[in-house]
Write a protein that holds these residues in place. Structure first.
Motif, short mmCIF file in Angstrom:
data_model
loop_
_atom_site.label_atom_id
_atom_site.label_comp_id
_atom_site.label_asym_id
_atom_site.label_seq_id
_atom_site.Cartn_x
_atom_site.Cartn_y
_atom_site.Cartn_z
N LEU A 88 0.87 -1.17 0.00
CA LEU A 88 0.00 0.00 0.00
C LEU A 88 0.90 1.22 0.00
CD1 LEU A 88 -3.04 0.70 0.23
CD2 LEU A 88 -2.68 0.89 2.68
N LYS A 89 0.76 2.08 -1.00
CA LYS A 89 1.61 3.26 -1.12
C LYS A 89 0.83 4.49 -0.68
CE LYS A 89 4.67 3.40 -4.28
NZ LYS A 89 5.30 3.63 -5.58
N ILE A 90 1.32 5.13 0.37
CA ILE A 90 0.68 6.34 0.89
C ILE A 90 0.92 7.48 -0.09
CG2 ILE A 90 0.57 7.99 2.78
CD1 ILE A 90 1.87 5.88 4.56
N ASP A 91 -0.14 8.11 -0.51
CA ASP A 91 -0.02 9.20 -1.47
C ASP A 91 0.81 10.35 -0.91
OD1 ASP A 91 -0.96 10.34 -4.10
OD2 ASP A 91 -1.57 11.93 -2.71
N ARG A 92 1.55 10.99 -1.79
CA ARG A 92 2.44 12.09 -1.42
C ARG A 92 1.70 13.24 -0.75
NH1 ARG A 92 5.11 12.45 -6.13
NH2 ARG A 92 6.68 13.76 -5.16
N SER A 93 0.41 13.41 -1.02
CA SER A 93 -0.34 14.50 -0.40
C SER A 93 -0.42 14.33 1.11
CB SER A 93 -1.75 14.61 -1.00
OG SER A 93 -2.50 13.43 -0.75
N PHE A 94 -0.36 13.10 1.61
CA PHE A 94 -0.31 12.86 3.05
C PHE A 94 1.11 13.00 3.58
CE2 PHE A 94 -3.95 9.98 1.86
CZ PHE A 94 -4.94 10.85 2.28
N VAL A 95 2.07 12.54 2.79
CA VAL A 95 3.47 12.58 3.21
C VAL A 95 3.94 14.03 3.37
CG1 VAL A 95 5.85 12.02 2.52
CG2 VAL A 95 4.02 10.33 2.24
N GLU A 96 3.53 14.90 2.48
CA GLU A 96 4.00 16.29 2.56
C GLU A 96 3.49 17.01 3.80
OE1 GLU A 96 0.77 18.45 -0.45
OE2 GLU A 96 2.76 17.93 -1.17
N LYS A 97 2.47 16.45 4.47
CA LYS A 97 1.89 17.09 5.66
C LYS A 97 2.33 16.44 6.97
CE LYS A 97 -2.12 18.43 2.99
NZ LYS A 97 -3.45 18.02 2.60
N VAL A 98 3.16 15.40 6.92
CA VAL A 98 3.50 14.68 8.16
C VAL A 98 4.24 15.54 9.18
CG1 VAL A 98 3.46 12.36 7.16
CG2 VAL A 98 5.62 13.61 7.27
N ASP A 99 4.89 16.59 8.75
CA ASP A 99 5.61 17.46 9.68
C ASP A 99 4.81 18.69 10.09
OD1 ASP A 99 7.85 15.84 9.80
OD2 ASP A 99 8.83 16.84 8.12
N ASP A 100 3.52 18.72 9.74
CA ASP A 100 2.66 19.86 10.07
C ASP A 100 1.92 19.64 11.39
OD1 ASP A 100 3.45 20.93 7.67
OD2 ASP A 100 1.58 20.50 6.62
N GLY A 101 2.62 19.13 12.39
CA GLY A 101 2.00 18.88 13.68
C GLY A 101 1.25 17.56 13.69
N GLU A 102 0.62 17.25 14.80
CA GLU A 102 -0.06 15.96 14.95
C GLU A 102 -1.15 15.76 13.91
OE1 GLU A 102 -1.29 14.77 18.83
OE2 GLU A 102 0.49 15.67 19.73
N GLY A 103 -1.88 16.81 13.58
CA GLY A 103 -2.95 16.70 12.59
C GLY A 103 -2.42 16.28 11.23
N GLY A 104 -1.25 16.79 10.86
CA GLY A 104 -0.67 16.45 9.58
C GLY A 104 -0.26 15.00 9.47
N ALA A 105 0.15 14.44 10.58
CA ALA A 105 0.60 13.04 10.59
C ALA A 105 -0.54 12.06 10.80
CB ALA A 105 1.65 12.85 11.69
N ALA A 106 -1.70 12.54 11.19
CA ALA A 106 -2.82 11.66 11.54
C ALA A 106 -3.24 10.76 10.38
CB ALA A 106 -4.01 12.47 12.04
N MET A 107 -3.36 11.31 9.19
CA MET A 107 -3.81 10.50 8.05
C MET A 107 -2.76 9.45 7.69
SD MET A 107 -6.85 11.24 7.34
CE MET A 107 -7.07 10.44 5.79
N ALA A 108 -1.49 9.85 7.67
CA ALA A 108 -0.43 8.89 7.36
C ALA A 108 -0.42 7.78 8.41
CB ALA A 108 0.92 9.58 7.30
N LYS A 109 -0.57 8.16 9.68
CA LYS A 109 -0.59 7.16 10.76
C LYS A 109 -1.76 6.19 10.58
CE LYS A 109 -0.58 6.67 15.75
NZ LYS A 109 -0.50 7.36 17.03
N ALA A 110 -2.91 6.70 10.21
CA ALA A 110 -4.09 5.85 10.01
C ALA A 110 -3.86 4.86 8.86
CB ALA A 110 -5.33 6.70 9.74
#
Length: 172
Positions: A88-110
């Motif tokens: 499963l490849k996480i789309d780059r739109s989620f990856v680019e937000k992982v450093d934007d605080g906890e909210g940014g990482a939430a989707m990637a974590k899910a």
């Protein structure tokens, strides 16, 4: 190492796809377990019964299957469990937000958590910084791709890169 090939929905649903793919990896001397076929999330939702049948046919050859751009389509999560995927490849739109605080990482974590539960390998797409790598590792993602590692390369550039890294013959 593996060779990853992006396949469009039209290519994948072509009646000769499996034979063409098999002929290509055999003529190249590539073991099927070193081939990964990437299909976008939206493509696997077209004619799902026929898609599942074709995915099972491809997998029976030893070829690995990846859902590309996961999280950008409109799939039902119940479908994901029905498809015989490996990656499963996480789309780059989620990856680019992982450093934007906890909210940014939430989707990637899910996505990583769901992928782990389904026993899939998770690959993060579009990594551009070391801090993204650190965050993704903390979230449990061990694999990634993106410009941080390399720009897209031609065959000649890839051969030179592999030589410089001492990996000549790594595909044999």
């Amino acid at each position: 190492f593996a060779l990853t090939v992006n396949v469009s929905s039209r290519e994948f649903m072509d009646p000769s796809f499996v034979d063409t793919m098999k002929s290509a990896y055999l003529s190249a001397g590539l073991p099927p377990e070193r081939l990964v076929i990437e299909i976008t999330e939206s493509s696997i939702l077209v004619n799902t019964d026929a898609t599942i049948k074709k995915l099972n046919e491809v997998r029976s050859l030893g070829v690995k299957l990846a859902v590309d751009d996961f999280g950008t389509g409109y799939s039902s999560l119940s479908y994901l469990n029905r498809f015989p995927m490996n990656i499963l490849k996480i789309d780059r739109s989620f990856v680019e937000k992982v450093d934007d605080g906890e909210g940014g990482a939430a989707m990637a974590k899910a996505v990583i958590s769901m992928s782990d539960t389904l026993k899939l390998t998770t690959i993060a797409e579009g990594i551009e910084s070391y801090s993204q790598i650190e965050t993704l590792r903390e979230l449990g993602c061990s694999w990634g791709q993106g410009f941080y590692f390399s720009k897209p390369l031609t065959v000649d550039e890839m051969e030179k890169y592999l030589e410089e890294c001492g990996l000549v013959g790594a595909f044999a």
